[in-house]
Design an enzyme around this catalytic site. Structure first.
Site, PDB file in Angstrom:
ATOM      1  N   PHE A  39      -0.172 -21.905 -10.994  1.00 60.03           N
ATOM      2  CA  PHE A  39      -0.411 -20.471 -10.931  1.00 60.03           C
ATOM      3  C   PHE A  39      -0.615 -19.633 -12.169  1.00 60.03           C
ATOM      4  O   PHE A  39       1.258 -19.660 -12.993  1.00 60.03           O
ATOM      5  CB  PHE A  39       0.386 -19.766 -10.159  1.00 60.03           C
ATOM      6  CG  PHE A  39      -0.178 -20.383  -8.686  1.00 60.03           C
ATOM      7  CD1 PHE A  39      -0.060 -19.503  -7.853  1.00 60.03           C
ATOM      8  CD2 PHE A  39      -0.077 -21.155  -7.895  1.00 60.03           C
ATOM      9  CE1 PHE A  39      -1.113 -19.559  -6.062  1.00 60.03           C
ATOM     10  CE2 PHE A  39      -0.220 -21.926  -6.753  1.00 60.03           C
ATOM     11  CZ  PHE A  39      -0.803 -20.844  -5.799  1.00 60.03           C
ATOM     12  N   CYS A  46      -5.141  -4.458  -9.924  1.00 56.08           N
ATOM     13  CA  CYS A  46      -5.651  -5.427  -8.524  1.00 56.08           C
ATOM     14  C   CYS A  46      -6.356  -3.590  -8.641  1.00 56.08           C
ATOM     15  O   CYS A  46      -6.098  -2.064  -9.035  1.00 56.08           O
ATOM     16  CB  CYS A  46      -4.623  -5.132  -7.346  1.00 56.08           C
ATOM     17  SG  CYS A  46      -6.026  -4.917  -6.280  1.00 56.08           S
ATOM     18  N   CYS A  97      -3.379  -2.455   2.693  1.00 60.36           N
ATOM     19  CA  CYS A  97      -1.965  -4.206   2.079  1.00 60.36           C
ATOM     20  C   CYS A  97      -1.553  -3.378   0.808  1.00 60.36           C
ATOM     21  O   CYS A  97      -0.175  -3.186   0.291  1.00 60.36           O
ATOM     22  CB  CYS A  97      -3.260  -4.825   1.281  1.00 60.36           C
ATOM     23  SG  CYS A  97      -4.369  -3.772   0.324  1.00 60.36           S
ATOM     24  N   CYS A 115       2.286  -4.909   0.354  1.00 59.42           N
ATOM     25  CA  CYS A 115       1.916  -5.660  -0.253  1.00 59.42           C
ATOM     26  C   CYS A 115       3.019  -5.569  -1.226  1.00 59.42           C
ATOM     27  O   CYS A 115       3.692  -5.139  -1.795  1.00 59.42           O
ATOM     28  CB  CYS A 115       1.169  -6.038  -1.487  1.00 59.42           C
ATOM     29  SG  CYS A 115       0.629  -6.900  -2.961  1.00 59.42           S
ATOM     30  N   ASP A 116       4.546  -6.874  -1.656  1.00 56.85           N
ATOM     31  CA  ASP A 116       4.943  -7.584  -1.851  1.00 56.85           C
ATOM     32  C   ASP A 116       4.930  -8.178  -3.601  1.00 56.85           C
ATOM     33  O   ASP A 116       5.748  -8.388  -3.860  1.00 56.85           O
ATOM     34  CB  ASP A 116       6.026  -7.456  -1.178  1.00 56.85           C
ATOM     35  CG  ASP A 116       5.495  -9.301  -0.852  1.00 56.85           C
ATOM     36  OD1 ASP A 116       4.348  -9.658  -1.193  1.00 56.85           O
ATOM     37  OD2 ASP A 116       6.524 -10.289  -0.278  1.00 56.85           O
ATOM     38  N   THR A 117       4.149  -8.166  -4.190  1.00 55.07           N
ATOM     39  CA  THR A 117       3.430  -9.143  -5.516  1.00 55.07           C
ATOM     40  C   THR A 117       3.425  -8.151  -6.520  1.00 55.07           C
ATOM     41  O   THR A 117       2.649  -6.641  -6.377  1.00 55.07           O
ATOM     42  CB  THR A 117       1.710  -9.511  -5.345  1.00 55.07           C
ATOM     43  OG1 THR A 117       1.897 -10.622  -3.950  1.00 55.07           O
ATOM     44  CG2 THR A 117       1.338 -10.714  -6.333  1.00 55.07           C
ATOM     45  N   GLU A 164      -8.116 -16.607  -6.205  1.00 52.92           N
ATOM     46  CA  GLU A 164      -7.533 -15.701  -4.505  1.00 52.92           C
ATOM     47  C   GLU A 164      -8.286 -14.668  -4.943  1.00 52.92           C
ATOM     48  O   GLU A 164      -7.315 -13.743  -5.330  1.00 52.92           O
ATOM     49  CB  GLU A 164      -6.325 -16.184  -4.280  1.00 52.92           C
ATOM     50  CG  GLU A 164      -5.709 -17.506  -3.942  1.00 52.92           C
ATOM     51  CD  GLU A 164      -3.829 -17.459  -3.793  1.00 52.92           C
ATOM     52  OE1 GLU A 164      -3.678 -16.325  -3.594  1.00 52.92           O
ATOM     53  OE2 GLU A 164      -3.806 -18.639  -3.894  1.00 52.92           O
ATOM     54  N   HIS A 209       5.012 -22.893   0.945  1.00 57.29           N
ATOM     55  CA  HIS A 209       5.723 -22.389  -0.075  1.00 57.29           C
ATOM     56  C   HIS A 209       7.278 -21.239  -0.160  1.00 57.29           C
ATOM     57  O   HIS A 209       8.118 -21.934  -0.624  1.00 57.29           O
ATOM     58  CB  HIS A 209       5.149 -21.686  -1.029  1.00 57.29           C
ATOM     59  CG  HIS A 209       4.955 -20.096  -1.136  1.00 57.29           C
ATOM     60  ND1 HIS A 209       3.421 -20.063   0.278  1.00 57.29           N
ATOM     61  CD2 HIS A 209       4.900 -19.094  -0.774  1.00 57.29           C
ATOM     62  CE1 HIS A 209       3.036 -18.819   0.234  1.00 57.29           C
ATOM     63  NE2 HIS A 209       3.804 -18.056  -0.551  1.00 57.29           N
TER      64      HIS A 209
END
Length: 240
Positions: A33, A39, A60, A64-66, A124, A234
């Site tokens: 990855f 973003c 989002c 969003c937790d990224t 993605e 995952h």
């Protein structure tokens, strides 16, 4: 005498790691990855969630937790990134480029470098950046696209510029199939055992609304069997 020095393109990367793909057709497959920084729908900082949601019209930013912020990131040239991915991945030659929004950064030269390094490239994306804009090879006048494209849209379908995708993932309850019926027609259909396979996924939001979203996904899939419920394996396996 003065010489014009051409500065090589660099790519700002948050992290590179080896893990298992957790979602979609390739769930369970070992992968390298690469998380790109940034973003176009959310800054990545908690104090801008409401502001960015209002600015973009996307939901989002609220959940969003990224972590795709610039802190702790590193700049790589295409060749350096390909080498780092081979070093991290060992024998793994399946990679997933994600973000943030990877098509803000992905260029034809990076796609070429990763192909030369033997990688099958999946991305993605949220669908707001076109492949033509991101991955056009000016010198050879052709598109140098990733091999596999997963789109998880966060804006209305009329605002999406992505020309095609292989898998469509809608996060419920905010993004419903009824609102993406036209966009779903941009899918490249892939054949499995001589049958065309629609890879349309319903992803329950992993948060306070998980139970509601899961039940919504199950009910919709049972009534519309071309759609499937996406399970985040995952998280079940407790891998990053």
């Amino acid at each position: 005498m003065e010489f014009n020095v051409v500065k090589e393109t660099t790519y700002r990367v948050k992290s590179v790691w080896k893990t298992l793909q957790g979602e979609g057709l390739f769930a369970g497959r070992p992968a390298v990855f690469v998380r790109m920084v940034g973003c176009n729908l959310w800054s990545g900082y908690a104090d801008t969630r409401e502001r960015d949601a209002a600015r973009t019209g996307a939901n989002c930013p609220m959940w969003c937790d990224t972590d795709f912020t610039k802190e702790g990131s590193r700049a790589y040239t295409a060749a350096e990134l390909a080498q780092e991915m081979r070093s991290v991945g060992g024998d793994v030659r399946f990679c997933v480029i994600t973000g943030g929004e990877p098509l803000l950064h992905l260029k034809a030269e990076l796609v070429e470098a990763l192909h030369q390094a033997g990688f099958f490239i999946a991305i993605e994306t949220n669908g707001t950046v076109s492949l033509q804009e991101a991955c056009w090879n000016e010198e050879e006048n052709r598109l140098e696209a990733p091999d596999w494209i997963v789109c998880s849209p966060k804006l209305p379908q009329e605002q999406l510029t992505l020309e095609y995708f292989d898998e469509l993932k809608l996060v419920l309850p905010d993004y419903h199939p009824a609102k993406y019926s036209d966009f779903a027609q941009r899918q490249r259909l892939n054949e499995v055992q001589n049958n065309q396979l629609p890879l349309l996924w319903l992803q329950p939001e992993d948060g306070d609304r998980l139970h509601q979203a899961t039940q919504m996904a199950i009910n919709y899939a049972l009534d519309n069997p071309e759609w499937r419920v996406s399970v985040q394996t995952h998280k079940i396996l407790n891998v990053e």
